[in-house]
Design a protein around this motif. Structure first.
Motif, PDB file in Angstrom:
ATOM      1  N   GLY A  38     -35.197  20.678 -29.192  1.00 49.94           N
ATOM      2  CA  GLY A  38     -36.585  20.173 -29.731  1.00 49.94           C
ATOM      3  C   GLY A  38     -36.286  18.638 -29.742  1.00 49.94           C
ATOM      4  O   GLY A  38     -37.483  18.020 -29.604  1.00 49.94           O
ATOM      5  N   VAL A  39     -35.398  17.981 -29.385  1.00 49.14           N
ATOM      6  CA  VAL A  39     -34.968  16.204 -28.913  1.00 49.14           C
ATOM      7  C   VAL A  39     -35.876  15.951 -27.370  1.00 49.14           C
ATOM      8  O   VAL A  39     -34.510  16.621 -26.523  1.00 49.14           O
ATOM      9  CB  VAL A  39     -34.449  15.813 -29.263  1.00 49.14           C
ATOM     10  N   PRO A  40     -37.292  15.239 -27.204  1.00 45.78           N
ATOM     11  CA  PRO A  40     -37.186  14.960 -25.271  1.00 45.78           C
ATOM     12  C   PRO A  40     -36.281  14.148 -25.230  1.00 45.78           C
ATOM     13  O   PRO A  40     -36.069  13.426 -26.004  1.00 45.78           O
ATOM     14  CB  PRO A  40     -38.593  14.539 -25.266  1.00 45.78           C
ATOM     15  N   GLU A  41     -36.208  14.158 -23.316  1.00 42.37           N
ATOM     16  CA  GLU A  41     -35.686  13.170 -23.109  1.00 42.37           C
ATOM     17  C   GLU A  41     -35.295  11.821 -23.571  1.00 42.37           C
ATOM     18  O   GLU A  41     -34.237  10.667 -23.645  1.00 42.37           O
ATOM     19  CB  GLU A  41     -34.982  12.578 -21.131  1.00 42.37           C
ATOM     20  N   ILE A  42     -36.535  11.215 -23.653  1.00 40.94           N
ATOM     21  CA  ILE A  42     -36.895   9.986 -24.197  1.00 40.94           C
ATOM     22  C   ILE A  42     -36.263   9.601 -25.494  1.00 40.94           C
ATOM     23  O   ILE A  42     -36.586   8.186 -25.352  1.00 40.94           O
ATOM     24  CB  ILE A  42     -38.301   9.766 -23.960  1.00 40.94           C
ATOM     25  N   GLY A  43     -36.689  10.223 -26.668  1.00 37.25           N
ATOM     26  CA  GLY A  43     -36.387  10.162 -27.654  1.00 37.25           C
ATOM     27  C   GLY A  43     -34.755  10.100 -27.982  1.00 37.25           C
ATOM     28  O   GLY A  43     -34.096   8.569 -28.547  1.00 37.25           O
ATOM     29  N   ARG A  44     -33.518  10.783 -26.494  1.00 43.25           N
ATOM     30  CA  ARG A  44     -32.710  10.879 -26.943  1.00 43.25           C
ATOM     31  C   ARG A  44     -31.670   9.212 -26.125  1.00 43.25           C
ATOM     32  O   ARG A  44     -31.805   8.781 -26.954  1.00 43.25           O
ATOM     33  CB  ARG A  44     -31.876  11.720 -26.157  1.00 43.25           C
ATOM     34  N   GLU A  45     -32.918   8.714 -25.148  1.00 42.40           N
ATOM     35  CA  GLU A  45     -32.527   6.910 -24.644  1.00 42.40           C
ATOM     36  C   GLU A  45     -32.906   6.546 -25.510  1.00 42.40           C
ATOM     37  O   GLU A  45     -32.471   5.703 -25.563  1.00 42.40           O
ATOM     38  CB  GLU A  45     -33.660   7.516 -23.200  1.00 42.40           C
ATOM     39  N   VAL A  46     -33.862   6.282 -26.666  1.00 45.25           N
ATOM     40  CA  VAL A  46     -33.998   5.085 -27.299  1.00 45.25           C
ATOM     41  C   VAL A  46     -33.265   5.326 -27.726  1.00 45.25           C
ATOM     42  O   VAL A  46     -33.023   4.796 -29.010  1.00 45.25           O
ATOM     43  CB  VAL A  46     -36.039   5.904 -27.700  1.00 45.25           C
ATOM     44  N   SER A  47     -32.674   6.726 -28.659  1.00 42.49           N
ATOM     45  CA  SER A  47     -32.089   6.945 -29.717  1.00 42.49           C
ATOM     46  C   SER A  47     -30.669   5.792 -28.694  1.00 42.49           C
ATOM     47  O   SER A  47     -29.938   5.064 -30.121  1.00 42.49           O
ATOM     48  CB  SER A  47     -31.407   8.176 -30.480  1.00 42.49           C
ATOM     49  N   ALA A  48     -30.430   6.396 -27.992  1.00 40.23           N
ATOM     50  CA  ALA A  48     -29.133   5.460 -27.610  1.00 40.23           C
ATOM     51  C   ALA A  48     -29.247   4.613 -27.233  1.00 40.23           C
ATOM     52  O   ALA A  48     -27.816   3.589 -28.174  1.00 40.23           O
ATOM     53  CB  ALA A  48     -28.773   5.949 -26.908  1.00 40.23           C
TER      54      ALA A  48
END
Length: 172
Positions: A38-48
């Motif tokens: 449920g986490v979009p790719e942009i959310g994972r990138e921003v989190s990293a």
């Protein structure tokens, strides 16, 4: 707007066999395309990238305190001086522990750049690292500079929010 990517088709560096080959057609990157949990790719990138900023910014004040006493290392020539300073730093856990965390941030940053828009990655990491550095320094008792520094941090946070919002709009 096309997303900037690091594409390595060939490499003549001495460690080329350790370099991952990224190709547009395979979509091989640290973050796989699509939603995961449920986490979009942009959310994972921003989190990293936020994690990178925390690792970079959070270690800067500790690196500064870890170098205390370095000025007392004195040797005759340049080369022995350099070696003595390197020995001092490498054997000093107050320097090496934050240094290793800082380098972990650099590894995550490098891996994240394979799939992240550079116009988001660079300002996000650098500006948030500055804010984390100031806040960590304040927690350690350093003087951060008063009201102007706080206003600067708020403006930086606003700029980062605008970068993230702009990247999310581009994705849609």
């Amino acid at each position: 707007m096309r997303r900037a990517r690091n594409n390595f088709r060939s490499c003549s560096a001495p460690f080329a066999h350790h370099t991952r080959v990224l190709d547009e057609s395979t979509n091989d990157s640290w973050f796989q395309a699509g939603d995961i949990g449920g986490v979009p790719e942009i959310g994972r990138e921003v989190s990293a990238l936020v994690l990178v900023a925390i690792l970079w910014g959070g270690t800067n004040p500790f690196l500064k305190t870890g170098t205390e006493g370095l000025e007392k290392v004195k040797k005759g020539n340049r080369v022995p001086q350099l070696l003595a300073e390197m020995k001092f730093l490498c054997l000093n856990y107050k320097y090496m522990v934050p240094f290793l965390f800082n380098q972990c941030g650099s590894i995550i940053y490098y891996l994240t750049l394979a799939s992240t828009d550079l116009s988001l990655a660079v300002p996000l990491c650098n500006s948030l690292a500055l804010i984390v550095t100031v806040l960590t320094g304040k927690m350690l008792g350093e003087d951060i500079g008063g009201k102007r520094a706080v206003v600067g941090m708020l403006l930086t946070a606003l700029g980062v929010a605008l970068c993230i919002a702009g990247s999310m709009n581009e994705q849609e």
